[in-house]
Design a protein around this motif. Structure first.
Motif, PDB file in Angstrom:
ATOM      1  N   SER A   6      -8.430 -18.831 -14.582  1.00 12.25           N
ATOM      2  CA  SER A   6      -8.697 -17.873 -13.507  1.00 12.25           C
ATOM      3  C   SER A   6      -8.029 -16.529 -13.807  1.00 12.25           C
ATOM      4  CB  SER A   6      -8.178 -18.437 -12.181  1.00 12.25           C
ATOM      5  OG  SER A   6      -6.786 -18.671 -12.265  1.00 12.25           O
ATOM      6  N   ARG A   7      -8.596 -15.477 -13.231  1.00 13.12           N
ATOM      7  CA  ARG A   7      -8.005 -14.135 -13.382  1.00 13.12           C
ATOM      8  C   ARG A   7      -6.557 -14.128 -12.928  1.00 13.12           C
ATOM      9  NH1 ARG A   7     -13.109 -12.445 -11.235  1.00 13.12           N
ATOM     10  NH2 ARG A   7     -12.262 -12.740  -9.150  1.00 13.12           N
ATOM     11  N   LYS A   8      -6.304 -14.791 -11.771  1.00 14.62           N
ATOM     12  CA  LYS A   8      -4.960 -14.705 -11.206  1.00 14.62           C
ATOM     13  C   LYS A   8      -3.902 -15.308 -12.136  1.00 14.62           C
ATOM     14  CE  LYS A   8      -6.216 -18.386  -7.898  1.00 14.62           C
ATOM     15  NZ  LYS A   8      -7.701 -18.420  -7.998  1.00 14.62           N
ATOM     16  N   VAL A 111      -2.799 -18.621   3.227  1.00 14.23           N
ATOM     17  CA  VAL A 111      -3.419 -18.488   4.561  1.00 14.23           C
ATOM     18  C   VAL A 111      -3.658 -17.031   4.925  1.00 14.23           C
ATOM     19  CG1 VAL A 111      -2.385 -20.662   5.347  1.00 14.23           C
ATOM     20  CG2 VAL A 111      -1.320 -18.516   6.006  1.00 14.23           C
ATOM     21  N   LEU A 112      -2.957 -16.108   4.285  1.00 15.18           N
ATOM     22  CA  LEU A 112      -3.082 -14.704   4.697  1.00 15.18           C
ATOM     23  C   LEU A 112      -3.937 -13.856   3.759  1.00 15.18           C
ATOM     24  CD1 LEU A 112       0.634 -14.174   5.784  1.00 15.18           C
ATOM     25  CD2 LEU A 112      -1.360 -14.232   7.312  1.00 15.18           C
ATOM     26  N   CYS A 113      -3.996 -14.200   2.484  1.00 14.54           N
ATOM     27  CA  CYS A 113      -4.569 -13.264   1.508  1.00 14.54           C
ATOM     28  C   CYS A 113      -5.866 -13.729   0.861  1.00 14.54           C
ATOM     29  CB  CYS A 113      -3.554 -13.003   0.404  1.00 14.54           C
ATOM     30  SG  CYS A 113      -2.045 -12.254   1.008  1.00 14.54           S
ATOM     31  N   ASN A 114      -6.810 -12.791   0.772  1.00 13.80           N
ATOM     32  CA  ASN A 114      -7.955 -12.975  -0.101  1.00 13.80           C
ATOM     33  C   ASN A 114      -7.568 -12.471  -1.492  1.00 13.80           C
ATOM     34  OD1 ASN A 114      -9.618 -13.819   2.078  1.00 13.80           O
ATOM     35  ND2 ASN A 114      -9.802 -11.677   2.698  1.00 13.80           N
ATOM     36  N   GLU A 115      -8.366 -12.846  -2.489  1.00 13.44           N
ATOM     37  CA  GLU A 115      -8.064 -12.399  -3.842  1.00 13.44           C
ATOM     38  C   GLU A 115      -8.082 -10.868  -3.887  1.00 13.44           C
ATOM     39  OE1 GLU A 115     -10.060 -14.786  -6.770  1.00 13.44           O
ATOM     40  OE2 GLU A 115      -9.541 -13.433  -8.399  1.00 13.44           O
ATOM     41  N   ASP A 226       7.846  -9.544  18.566  1.00 13.92           N
ATOM     42  CA  ASP A 226       6.392  -9.337  18.553  1.00 13.92           C
ATOM     43  C   ASP A 226       5.651 -10.291  17.622  1.00 13.92           C
ATOM     44  OD1 ASP A 226       6.279  -6.751  20.205  1.00 13.92           O
ATOM     45  OD2 ASP A 226       7.799  -6.280  18.688  1.00 13.92           O
ATOM     46  N   GLY A 264      -3.719 -29.651   2.045  1.00 18.58           N
ATOM     47  CA  GLY A 264      -4.460 -29.546   0.785  1.00 18.58           C
ATOM     48  C   GLY A 264      -3.574 -29.304  -0.427  1.00 18.58           C
TER      49      GLY A 264
ATOM     50  N   MET B   1       1.220  -9.415  18.037  1.00 16.52           N
ATOM     51  CA  MET B   1       0.641  -9.334  16.683  1.00 16.52           C
ATOM     52  C   MET B   1      -0.611 -10.214  16.604  1.00 16.52           C
ATOM     53  SD  MET B   1       1.359  -8.247  13.432  1.00 16.52           S
ATOM     54  CE  MET B   1       0.646  -8.584  11.834  1.00 16.52           C
ATOM     55  N   TYR B   3      -2.984 -12.097  14.212  1.00 18.39           N
ATOM     56  CA  TYR B   3      -2.960 -12.551  12.815  1.00 18.39           C
ATOM     57  C   TYR B   3      -4.369 -12.544  12.223  1.00 18.39           C
ATOM     58  CZ  TYR B   3       1.547 -14.130  14.507  1.00 18.39           C
ATOM     59  OH  TYR B   3       2.784 -14.177  15.083  1.00 18.39           O
ATOM     60  N   GLN B   4      -4.434 -12.119  10.973  1.00 21.55           N
ATOM     61  CA  GLN B   4      -5.717 -12.168  10.259  1.00 21.55           C
ATOM     62  C   GLN B   4      -5.565 -13.132   9.096  1.00 21.55           C
ATOM     63  OE1 GLN B   4      -7.111  -8.219   9.171  1.00 21.55           O
ATOM     64  NE2 GLN B   4      -8.577  -8.492  10.823  1.00 21.55           N
ATOM     65  N   PHE B   5      -6.397 -14.145   9.098  1.00 23.85           N
ATOM     66  CA  PHE B   5      -6.267 -15.164   8.052  1.00 23.85           C
ATOM     67  C   PHE B   5      -7.272 -14.933   6.930  1.00 23.85           C
ATOM     68  CE2 PHE B   5      -4.522 -17.093  11.940  1.00 23.85           C
ATOM     69  CZ  PHE B   5      -3.226 -17.268  11.491  1.00 23.85           C
ATOM     70  N   SER B   6      -6.993 -15.554   5.800  1.00 21.90           N
ATOM     71  CA  SER B   6      -7.841 -15.382   4.624  1.00 21.90           C
ATOM     72  C   SER B   6      -9.203 -16.025   4.860  1.00 21.90           C
ATOM     73  CB  SER B   6      -7.160 -16.019   3.407  1.00 21.90           C
ATOM     74  OG  SER B   6      -6.943 -17.400   3.635  1.00 21.90           O
ATOM     75  N   ARG B   7     -10.191 -15.524   4.141  1.00 22.84           N
ATOM     76  CA  ARG B   7     -11.545 -16.101   4.220  1.00 22.84           C
ATOM     77  C   ARG B   7     -11.519 -17.577   3.881  1.00 22.84           C
ATOM     78  NH1 ARG B   7     -13.018 -11.214   1.471  1.00 22.84           N
ATOM     79  NH2 ARG B   7     -12.538 -12.245  -0.489  1.00 22.84           N
ATOM     80  N   LYS B   8     -10.750 -17.935   2.830  1.00 29.74           N
ATOM     81  CA  LYS B   8     -10.795 -19.327   2.375  1.00 29.74           C
ATOM     82  C   LYS B   8     -10.297 -20.304   3.429  1.00 29.74           C
ATOM     83  CE  LYS B   8      -6.826 -18.336  -0.720  1.00 29.74           C
ATOM     84  NZ  LYS B   8      -6.799 -16.861  -0.699  1.00 29.74           N
ATOM     85  N   MET B   9      -9.306 -19.866   4.240  1.00 29.17           N
ATOM     86  CA  MET B   9      -8.813 -20.764   5.279  1.00 29.17           C
ATOM     87  C   MET B   9      -9.811 -20.870   6.429  1.00 29.17           C
ATOM     88  SD  MET B   9      -6.173 -22.208   4.176  1.00 29.17           S
ATOM     89  CE  MET B   9      -5.750 -23.108   5.672  1.00 29.17           C
ATOM     90  N   GLN B  10     -10.621 -19.836   6.590  1.00 29.21           N
ATOM     91  CA  GLN B  10     -11.628 -19.908   7.649  1.00 29.21           C
ATOM     92  C   GLN B  10     -12.712 -20.922   7.300  1.00 29.21           C
ATOM     93  OE1 GLN B  10     -12.591 -15.765   7.945  1.00 29.21           O
ATOM     94  NE2 GLN B  10     -10.649 -15.270   8.927  1.00 29.21           N
ATOM     95  N   LYS B 110      -6.347 -23.640  -8.807  1.00 27.29           N
ATOM     96  CA  LYS B 110      -5.650 -22.371  -8.989  1.00 27.29           C
ATOM     97  C   LYS B 110      -5.784 -21.858 -10.424  1.00 27.29           C
ATOM     98  CE  LYS B 110      -1.984 -21.831  -6.038  1.00 27.29           C
ATOM     99  NZ  LYS B 110      -0.712 -22.395  -5.603  1.00 27.29           N
ATOM    100  N   ASN B 114     -11.613 -18.562  -9.830  1.00 25.77           N
ATOM    101  CA  ASN B 114     -11.522 -17.340  -9.053  1.00 25.77           C
ATOM    102  C   ASN B 114     -12.143 -17.602  -7.686  1.00 25.77           C
ATOM    103  OD1 ASN B 114     -10.470 -15.857 -11.281  1.00 25.77           O
ATOM    104  ND2 ASN B 114     -12.556 -15.782 -12.116  1.00 25.77           N
ATOM    105  N   GLU B 115     -11.849 -16.716  -6.737  1.00 22.80           N
ATOM    106  CA  GLU B 115     -12.429 -16.893  -5.403  1.00 22.80           C
ATOM    107  C   GLU B 115     -13.955 -16.876  -5.508  1.00 22.80           C
ATOM    108  OE1 GLU B 115     -10.281 -14.643  -2.491  1.00 22.80           O
ATOM    109  OE2 GLU B 115     -11.794 -14.983  -0.943  1.00 22.80           O
ATOM    110  N   SER B 132      -8.788 -29.041  -0.328  1.00 22.10           N
ATOM    111  CA  SER B 132      -7.917 -28.353  -1.278  1.00 22.10           C
ATOM    112  C   SER B 132      -8.727 -27.337  -2.096  1.00 22.10           C
ATOM    113  CB  SER B 132      -7.256 -29.370  -2.194  1.00 22.10           C
ATOM    114  OG  SER B 132      -6.334 -28.743  -3.043  1.00 22.10           O
ATOM    115  N   GLU B 135      -9.584 -24.443   0.161  1.00 21.62           N
ATOM    116  CA  GLU B 135      -8.406 -23.622   0.463  1.00 21.62           C
ATOM    117  C   GLU B 135      -7.977 -22.778  -0.723  1.00 21.62           C
ATOM    118  OE1 GLU B 135      -6.997 -27.055   3.494  1.00 21.62           O
ATOM    119  OE2 GLU B 135      -5.606 -26.496   1.919  1.00 21.62           O
ATOM    120  N   ASN B 136      -8.499 -23.093  -1.892  1.00 18.40           N
ATOM    121  CA  ASN B 136      -8.252 -22.248  -3.047  1.00 18.40           C
ATOM    122  C   ASN B 136      -9.436 -21.322  -3.318  1.00 18.40           C
ATOM    123  OD1 ASN B 136      -5.575 -22.748  -4.489  1.00 18.40           O
ATOM    124  ND2 ASN B 136      -6.225 -24.819  -3.934  1.00 18.40           N
TER     125      ASN B 136
END
Lengths: 394, 394
Positions: A6-8, A111-115, A226, A264, B1, B3-10, B110, B114-115, B132, B135-136
């Motif tokens: 993977s790129r990452k 849980v927070l970040c997209n690639e 907050d 997971g 606050m 919270y904004q979660f990642s696409r993959k967790m959605q 991982k 890639n996503e 799993s 989520e990746n």
């Protein structure tokens, strides 16, 4: 078969410090490079007793599958311990057990970040966390230090720049690798910026209990009203790292997502370790234990600083930690740090070159990190003398 | 606050089966829903003895930080055990300890994906692994079963379609949830397809040692001569899942990347668990232990199948496993499976609706999964009778 990665993972280079850690196999080398707690700080007898009782009392509860969020008795005891001074756990907060603090970084990124999403980090910062963010596809945006603290103007710029960062990663107490502590005033300003720009804070506090000088400063989590802070506490430094147990505390919305991600990632954390630590928290005199640890760390740190004072060239500057495990050493800018570190290794002393803690380790860096928790008193005296002699001639 | 979660967790929905697992808190419920090993199958006395000796002999080695790839003595013993029939470990292969099998899925996704990258999976397949991968950031491409095995034509289509998949995930032995086993002929054809389309295989083999009927079939890893297979073996089913210890074996190039990813995920796996298992592998009569396990599982499976034969409507069909822990039950297509499962829960019997194991759980599925390893003999008899009565009237 030709493997395509993977790129990452391509962003995580086999780092220069691997070579150093390989060299540590040579038993003659005095290592100031590690980050291991002092072995005499582990509550060995208490762990053995707790383990034996636990396995005699109810072995199946240790051996069968457990809950992803953590063992209920451990969570109860850990929450009470972490929150014993009050203010860490707010209404609506939840707690999760993680497989060491490192897993907090992994789950938070997941849980927070997209690639490609941005994470703001202090520069320098803990290498393991930086790699964890990269391995989850995050881009790092570094914020430099100024006068021993994070540069607030640079932080504001980093938070307000596009693309908007998903969170900032901070180690306010006895930072790794700097050894410095964020002042109360700066903590308040960082929180205000987090609120203004709506950027979550991941507060990593593995060393918080290891303060041996000065007064406790409220954590960002305690100051936060907050829901801006995801707080990480570790049992690696105050119990034992080989057990791999830490906790994250934040608003339940965030923790619930981390529970799903953990399911997971590894289903749950080793139950023996959670249950042993729960028994220790329940039965040990934790104040006396922590007092003992702080005394060990204080003595080692003072010894190292005294020896540095004696032997290091006046042109070399370094931080004076109030806790934790690390000292950050600045060499004069004419010194080639890589050559210095390599020569030190030849003379059988290992330190970590500062560039390893930068978002891009090809940047120039005239500093290195020294650890005082792992080496013996004798090795501290001997190793610092060797480095000191080198600072006089380099 | 907010919270904004990642696409993959959605993409990972709070699943219907969570409700079932919540309901299990009711102690009156007979659960065929879990996947826990039989508690009487754990080598409790041996674990207690090994743990006590270990902590007495060298507690610091258990408590200090360890190597990311795994404890050297454990790796040696685990490799020898997994490879005792030969052919699993090829030249150039390496082994890594993981925090349960689940972490193999996490690390593999991982380092390989890639996503948005595609992973090919059997449909149905193990829910935890599917989550799993999601989520990746992976996309799942399901391949249906045909006559009790993966449909090879559909597999070829899945492997040859664009975008090209990064790997395929297979559980050849006593598949979860199907309970079926891939024939030697199919294994060879799957490997040929993997080679032809240059798609790695992640072979998950947590139940391989639990064969209680028929003859062992070589694993894909044993049959592979081209570095096509990443093989996962678990100690959860043959020692104890609460310890969270598994191993992955593959070409060193792949494993080295997984070691880097693991460093960022949890640094290393709990040392106590690795060292206890190493001692058991070193000192226990593993053949006798496995024989005991197989006997327990065989008896429970036969009992469940016999009771199903007695009580289930002729219109209901089900698999007849040669090992593992699960039976897959097909209801006639006029039956509303969700309603059936809910009614069963009302009557205090829990099973998992088949849709939970699909790549998209909103698809129609006229099946459910039953576990025979966890419930007692009495509960198997009582619970199957209740389900059987329902099949006669639904």
């Amino acid at each position: 078969m030709k493997y395509q990665f993977s790129r990452k993972m391509q962003n995580v280079k086999a780092s220069a410090i691997r070579e150093i850690f390989k060299a540590l196999a040579d038993k003659e080398i005095i290592s100031f490079a590690g980050g291991n707690p002092a072995a005499d700080a582990f509550p060995v007898d208490e762990i053995i007793k707790a383990s034996e009782e636990l396995l005699e009392d109810n072995p199946i509860s240790v051996l069968q599958y457990g809950l992803t969020e953590g063992d209920p008795f451990f969570l109860k005891k850990a929450a009470a311990f972490i929150n014993r001074k009050g203010g860490i756990i707010k209404e609506g907060d939840q707690i999760i057990t993680t497989t060491g603090s490192q897993q907090i970084m992994d789950l938070a990124s997941k849980v927070l970040c997209n690639e490609g999403d941005v994470v703001v980090v202090e520069e320098p910062s803990f290498l393991g966390s930086l790699n964890s963010f990269k391995e989850n596809g995050c881009q790092l945006r570094g914020v430099p230090y100024k006068d021993g603290e994070i540069d607030l103007a640079a932080l504001e710029l980093a938070l307000s720049s596009q693309p908007k960062p998903k969170f900032m990663y901070l180690i306010p107490n006895f930072q790794n690798p700097m050894g410095t502590t964020m002042s109360l005033d700066t903590r308040k300003k960082v929180l205000a910026l987090a609120k203004q720009y709506e950027v979550l804070i991941l507060e990593d506090d593995p060393y918080g209990e290891l303060r041996f000088e000065g007064e406790d400063i409220p954590s960002l989590k305690q100051l936060d009203e907050d829901g801006l802070v995801l707080y990480g506490a570790s049992f690696s430094k105050i119990m034992a790292p080989g057990m791999r147990v830490a906790c994250a505390i934040a608003n339940h919305e965030l923790i619930e997502k981390m529970v799903v991600a953990k399911q997971g990632a590894d289903v749950h954390t080793n139950l023996w370790a959670q249950k042993v630590i729960a028994r220790l928290l329940d039965s040990m005199d934790m104040d006396a234990h922590l007092e003992k640890l702080r005394k060990i760390y204080k003595e080692k740190c003072e010894l190292m600083l005294n020896e540095m004072e004696k032997h290091f060239s006046d042109q070399v500057t370094y931080t004076s930690p109030e806790g934790g495990m690390f000292i950050w050493v600045h060499l004069p800018s004419h010194v080639d740090t890589d050559a210095f570190v390599k020569e030190a290794l030849k003379r059988k002393v290992a330190v970590v070159p500062g560039a390893a803690f930068l978002t891009d380790d090809s940047q120039e860096c005239h500093a290195f990190r020294m650890n005082f928790s792992t080496p013996s008193r004798e090795d501290i005296i001997k190793g610092v003398k060797i480095l000191g002699d080198m600072t006089q001639t380099f």
